[in-house]
Design a protein around this motif. Structure first.
Motif, PDB file in Angstrom:
ATOM      1  N   ALA A  45       0.840  -1.200   0.000  1.00 58.34           N
ATOM      2  CA  ALA A  45       0.000   0.000   0.000  1.00 58.34           C
ATOM      3  C   ALA A  45       0.876   1.251   0.000  1.00 58.34           C
ATOM      4  O   ALA A  45       0.585   2.232  -0.698  1.00 58.34           O
ATOM      5  CB  ALA A  45      -0.924  -0.002   1.221  1.00 58.34           C
ATOM      6  N   HIS A  48       2.105   1.820  -3.478  1.00 61.29           N
ATOM      7  CA  HIS A  48       1.008   2.302  -4.321  1.00 61.29           C
ATOM      8  C   HIS A  48       0.775   3.804  -4.108  1.00 61.29           C
ATOM      9  O   HIS A  48       0.701   4.581  -5.061  1.00 61.29           O
ATOM     10  CB  HIS A  48      -0.263   1.509  -4.002  1.00 61.29           C
ATOM     11  CG  HIS A  48      -1.534   2.183  -4.401  1.00 61.29           C
ATOM     12  ND1 HIS A  48      -2.038   2.130  -5.677  1.00 61.29           N
ATOM     13  CD2 HIS A  48      -2.393   2.969  -3.689  1.00 61.29           C
ATOM     14  CE1 HIS A  48      -3.163   2.844  -5.726  1.00 61.29           C
ATOM     15  NE2 HIS A  48      -3.403   3.357  -4.536  1.00 61.29           N
ATOM     16  N   TYR A  49       0.675   4.214  -2.825  1.00 63.32           N
ATOM     17  CA  TYR A  49       0.367   5.626  -2.560  1.00 63.32           C
ATOM     18  C   TYR A  49       1.565   6.532  -2.865  1.00 63.32           C
ATOM     19  O   TYR A  49       1.384   7.678  -3.284  1.00 63.32           O
ATOM     20  CB  TYR A  49      -0.114   5.814  -1.115  1.00 63.32           C
ATOM     21  CG  TYR A  49      -1.481   5.211  -0.876  1.00 63.32           C
ATOM     22  CD1 TYR A  49      -2.599   5.726  -1.527  1.00 63.32           C
ATOM     23  CD2 TYR A  49      -1.657   4.117  -0.041  1.00 63.32           C
ATOM     24  CE1 TYR A  49      -3.861   5.167  -1.339  1.00 63.32           C
ATOM     25  CE2 TYR A  49      -2.898   3.551   0.155  1.00 63.32           C
ATOM     26  CZ  TYR A  49      -3.994   4.078  -0.498  1.00 63.32           C
ATOM     27  OH  TYR A  49      -5.240   3.512  -0.315  1.00 63.32           O
ATOM     28  N   LEU A 102     -11.619   1.904  -2.360  1.00 67.25           N
ATOM     29  CA  LEU A 102     -10.399   1.177  -2.748  1.00 67.25           C
ATOM     30  C   LEU A 102     -10.516   0.442  -4.078  1.00 67.25           C
ATOM     31  O   LEU A 102      -9.626   0.501  -4.927  1.00 67.25           O
ATOM     32  CB  LEU A 102     -10.035   0.177  -1.644  1.00 67.25           C
ATOM     33  CG  LEU A 102      -8.701  -0.535  -1.859  1.00 67.25           C
ATOM     34  CD1 LEU A 102      -7.557   0.413  -1.570  1.00 67.25           C
ATOM     35  CD2 LEU A 102      -8.596  -1.774  -0.983  1.00 67.25           C
ATOM     36  N   LEU A 106      -8.102   0.914  -7.266  1.00 71.07           N
ATOM     37  CA  LEU A 106      -7.186  -0.155  -7.673  1.00 71.07           C
ATOM     38  C   LEU A 106      -7.642  -0.871  -8.939  1.00 71.07           C
ATOM     39  O   LEU A 106      -6.871  -1.637  -9.512  1.00 71.07           O
ATOM     40  CB  LEU A 106      -7.039  -1.198  -6.554  1.00 71.07           C
ATOM     41  CG  LEU A 106      -6.436  -0.747  -5.231  1.00 71.07           C
ATOM     42  CD1 LEU A 106      -6.314  -1.928  -4.277  1.00 71.07           C
ATOM     43  CD2 LEU A 106      -5.071  -0.100  -5.425  1.00 71.07           C
ATOM     44  N   VAL A 185      -6.383  -7.724  -1.240  1.00 67.93           N
ATOM     45  CA  VAL A 185      -5.838  -6.413  -0.885  1.00 67.93           C
ATOM     46  C   VAL A 185      -4.357  -6.355  -1.263  1.00 67.93           C
ATOM     47  O   VAL A 185      -3.888  -5.399  -1.900  1.00 67.93           O
ATOM     48  CB  VAL A 185      -6.031  -6.147   0.618  1.00 67.93           C
ATOM     49  CG1 VAL A 185      -5.374  -4.845   1.025  1.00 67.93           C
ATOM     50  CG2 VAL A 185      -7.521  -6.122   0.944  1.00 67.93           C
ATOM     51  N   TYR A 189      -3.062  -4.006  -4.446  1.00 66.19           N
ATOM     52  CA  TYR A 189      -2.040  -2.966  -4.249  1.00 66.19           C
ATOM     53  C   TYR A 189      -0.784  -3.292  -5.067  1.00 66.19           C
ATOM     54  O   TYR A 189      -0.157  -2.410  -5.640  1.00 66.19           O
ATOM     55  CB  TYR A 189      -1.680  -2.832  -2.769  1.00 66.19           C
ATOM     56  CG  TYR A 189      -2.586  -1.906  -1.995  1.00 66.19           C
ATOM     57  CD1 TYR A 189      -2.753  -0.576  -2.381  1.00 66.19           C
ATOM     58  CD2 TYR A 189      -3.261  -2.345  -0.856  1.00 66.19           C
ATOM     59  CE1 TYR A 189      -3.578   0.276  -1.662  1.00 66.19           C
ATOM     60  CE2 TYR A 189      -4.088  -1.500  -0.141  1.00 66.19           C
ATOM     61  CZ  TYR A 189      -4.248  -0.188  -0.542  1.00 66.19           C
ATOM     62  OH  TYR A 189      -5.062   0.658   0.170  1.00 66.19           O
ATOM     63  N   SER A 192      -1.439  -2.501  -8.723  1.00 71.50           N
ATOM     64  CA  SER A 192      -1.478  -1.059  -8.963  1.00 71.50           C
ATOM     65  C   SER A 192      -0.083  -0.449  -8.875  1.00 71.50           C
ATOM     66  O   SER A 192       0.309   0.375  -9.716  1.00 71.50           O
ATOM     67  CB  SER A 192      -2.408  -0.405  -7.942  1.00 71.50           C
ATOM     68  OG  SER A 192      -2.299   0.996  -8.021  1.00 71.50           O
ATOM     69  N   ALA A 193       0.687  -0.849  -7.856  1.00 77.35           N
ATOM     70  CA  ALA A 193       2.039  -0.298  -7.692  1.00 77.35           C
ATOM     71  C   ALA A 193       2.906  -0.704  -8.884  1.00 77.35           C
ATOM     72  O   ALA A 193       3.635   0.128  -9.454  1.00 77.35           O
ATOM     73  CB  ALA A 193       2.651  -0.806  -6.387  1.00 77.35           C
ATOM     74  N   THR A 370      -4.596  -1.021   6.851  1.00 73.83           N
ATOM     75  CA  THR A 370      -3.718  -1.113   5.683  1.00 73.83           C
ATOM     76  C   THR A 370      -3.737   0.129   4.777  1.00 73.83           C
ATOM     77  O   THR A 370      -2.670   0.685   4.488  1.00 73.83           O
ATOM     78  CB  THR A 370      -4.062  -2.374   4.860  1.00 73.83           C
ATOM     79  OG1 THR A 370      -3.949  -3.510   5.725  1.00 73.83           O
ATOM     80  CG2 THR A 370      -3.133  -2.554   3.683  1.00 73.83           C
ATOM     81  N   PRO A 371      -4.907   0.607   4.319  1.00 77.08           N
ATOM     82  CA  PRO A 371      -4.862   1.760   3.402  1.00 77.08           C
ATOM     83  C   PRO A 371      -4.286   3.019   4.052  1.00 77.08           C
ATOM     84  O   PRO A 371      -3.429   3.688   3.470  1.00 77.08           O
ATOM     85  CB  PRO A 371      -6.335   1.966   3.018  1.00 77.08           C
ATOM     86  CG  PRO A 371      -7.023   0.705   3.363  1.00 77.08           C
ATOM     87  CD  PRO A 371      -6.276   0.139   4.521  1.00 77.08           C
ATOM     88  N   GLY A 374      -0.537   2.706   4.699  1.00 78.58           N
ATOM     89  CA  GLY A 374       0.226   2.917   3.472  1.00 78.58           C
ATOM     90  C   GLY A 374       0.257   4.385   3.087  1.00 78.58           C
ATOM     91  O   GLY A 374       1.306   4.925   2.725  1.00 78.58           O
TER      92      GLY A 374
END
Lengths: 416, 95
Positions: A45, A48-49, A102, A106, A185, A189, A192-193, A370-371, A374
């Motif tokens: 996460a 990703h962010y 989310l 994602l 999850v 992530y 996406s990352a 988690t979100p 991250g």
């Protein structure tokens, strides 16, 4: 590749030959701007962010095994934001709001299901405490609803509300709480990352930090030295082992928490129920298994399995309020290793070593975070300042007496 | 886990309360120059090793003695059980 209903139809008509791996199997490059240690939910996460929200590039995630093979694959999948204290509630509510959006962000089905969570009340004192907590939640923009016994009986007719020791008198519900498919999850992530250029490097164990004059220059790994401007550690459960490589001692003990799944049943349990007084909580997975657990075993452990006294304790709690569970057979039980911190709350902070950042101490509540974990860790890594909702999660709170102790237990990690 | 109590023999670990790292026996000197730092480390920081760990167990549901148990945190194997009293005395305490 974007996933969509149209894509599923197209692939169905063309023999499913167009599906591709969701992330690359990257080999390590010699240097990165940011290296994140730990390819679990929080580490992925964070990557990703960092890429999506903070415009960072040249990022790697190092994982000693396979991604999602640690605690993000071993938890009981509950999301909620029903905390009391100012240091916690805004952070967990931020996390719940991120969960709500989310899957769209994602483009991945994480099966976020806001089926609600209910904390049971058994006494007047507990009702006062939960009313106060519900008000704190509402003040921080979360939802909270005090349910009467009649409302609980209507929703959950199978509950034993007349247990001699812990008769059910009501409950604090958070209807926006629920469950999420935990493996999805990590995979969502990671995908996406990866699509934003993050290198996800598996089977790459960190064996040391290269620290010169108080500055972290990079990490030694089983796949060679990797230089990094900034190194973020997100390996909750094993934080003490990793940070000992940088000669750090943490306000953390590692403890084992057990979890259980019954055989698959038809839908019987709509939502999550926690019976805190009896050390038991339960939900039903979309596959039908009743997923439940209770207390940590209570002694330092890295064994990923627990002992029978806690199994007995959990099952006694189950039978007290949930007698029908006695007819279900147990399919699996397992243990996961928790970073139990000295006040029951996490740490997202810089260390005293420049370029080395830490995320850990999640106790048994890391999955729901988690979100936001991250996002906040990415914020810290990118800007060198804490995210507003995570500004209390500092190392120095223990030295300064600013503990965030939801249960008021003091510095006894096995009581949080 | 079975803890082989030096006075009572093998006892189930559920009779005991766990109190953490046995280093807690050595309380820092409150008169020392660095007492604030030493007490911060004593109260909050832990080695938390993976492997052999010396730890305090209190026989709360038994004879209420304090034990120092040497236990492996990777396997839960117990290799040595001592009375915490004997450990403290061997370090020169209670003289």
């Amino acid at each position: 590749m974007r996933y969509s209903g149209f894509r599923v139809l197209k692939e169905a008509l063309t023999g499913h030959k167009g599906w591709r791996p969701a992330w690359r199997d990257a080999a390590p490059r010699p240097a990165y701007d940011i290296v994140i240690i730990g390819g679990g939910g929080h580490g992925l996460a964070t990557a990703h962010y960092l890429a999506r929200e903070f415009g960072q590039s040249r990022i790697a995630v190092l994982e000693k095994g396979w991604i999602g093979g640690g605690n993000v694959g071993r938890n009981t999948t509950i999301i909620r934001s029903n905390y009391l204290l100012d240091g916690n509630e805004p952070f967990y509510e931020f996390s719940l709001k991120l969960w709500e959006g989310l899957e769209q962000v994602l483009n991945y089905n994480a099966m976020v299901s806001q089926r609600g969570i209910l904390n049971l009340i058994h006494s007047d004192g507990q009702r006062d405490a939960f009313t106060r907590r519900g008000n704190a939640m509402i003040l921080n923009g979360a939802d909270a609803d005090m349910l009467s016994l009649a409302e609980i009986k209507k929703r959950y007719p199978f509950l034993n509300t007349a247990d001699a020791r812990f008769p059910i008198k009501g409950g604090l519900a958070q209807h926006r709480g629920g469950t999420v498919r935990h493996d999805a999850v990590a995979w969502g992530y990671a995908r996406s990352a990866d699509s934003r250029g993050v290198d996800i490097i598996q089977n790459c164990k960190v064996t040391g930090f290269r620290i010169e004059n108080g500055v972290c220059k990079g990490v030694e790994t089983t796949r060679g030295y990797i230089a990094a401007t900034k190194v973020g550690c997100a390996v909750a459960g094993h934080s003490s082992r990793l940070m000992s490589l940088a000669n750090m001692r943490l306000p953390i003990e590692s403890h084992v928490l057990q979890a259980f799944v019954s055989e698959g049943l038809k839908p019987v349990l709509p939502g999550v129920i926690t019976f805190g007084a009896g050390h038991f909580y339960c939900s039903q997975s979309d596959k039908g298994g009743l997923v439940f657990g209770g207390d940590i075993d209570g002694y330092n452990s890295y064994a990923q399995r627990g002992n029978l006294p806690v199994v007995e304790d959990v099952c006694e709690g189950a039978m007290a309020i949930f007698p029908m569970l006695g007819r279900a057979r147990l399919l699996r039980m397992w243990g996961g290793i928790m970073d139990m911190s000295m006040d029951g709350s996490p740490i997202i902070d810089r260390t005293h070593i420049d370029g080395l950042y830490f995320n850990g101490g999640w106790c048994y509540g890391g999955f729901k975070a988690t979100p936001a974990s991250g996002f906040a860790f990415a914020h810290l890594l990118a800007t060198d300042s804490p995210h507003p909702t995570a500004s209390a999660y500092r190392f120095d709170r223990f030295r300064k007496g600013r503990m965030i102790d939801e249960k008021g237990m003091g510095n006894q990690p096995n009581l949080h | 886990m079975i803890i082989d109590h030096p006075l009572l023999g093998p006892r189930d670990s559920s009779e005991f309360t766990y109190m953490g790292d046995a280093a807690l026996i050595d309380r820092p000197d409150p008169e020392a120059e660095d007492a604030a730092q030493a007490f911060y480390e004593y109260a909050y920081l832990r080695d938390n090793p993976a492997g052999w760990h010396r730890e305090l167990w209190f026989h709360e549901a038994g004879d209420r003695s304090w034990l120092v148990v040497t236990r492996n945190t990777l396997t839960h194997e117990i290799s040595k059980v001592e009375l915490a009293r004997d450990v403290a005395r061997s370090r020169g305490r209670s003289r």
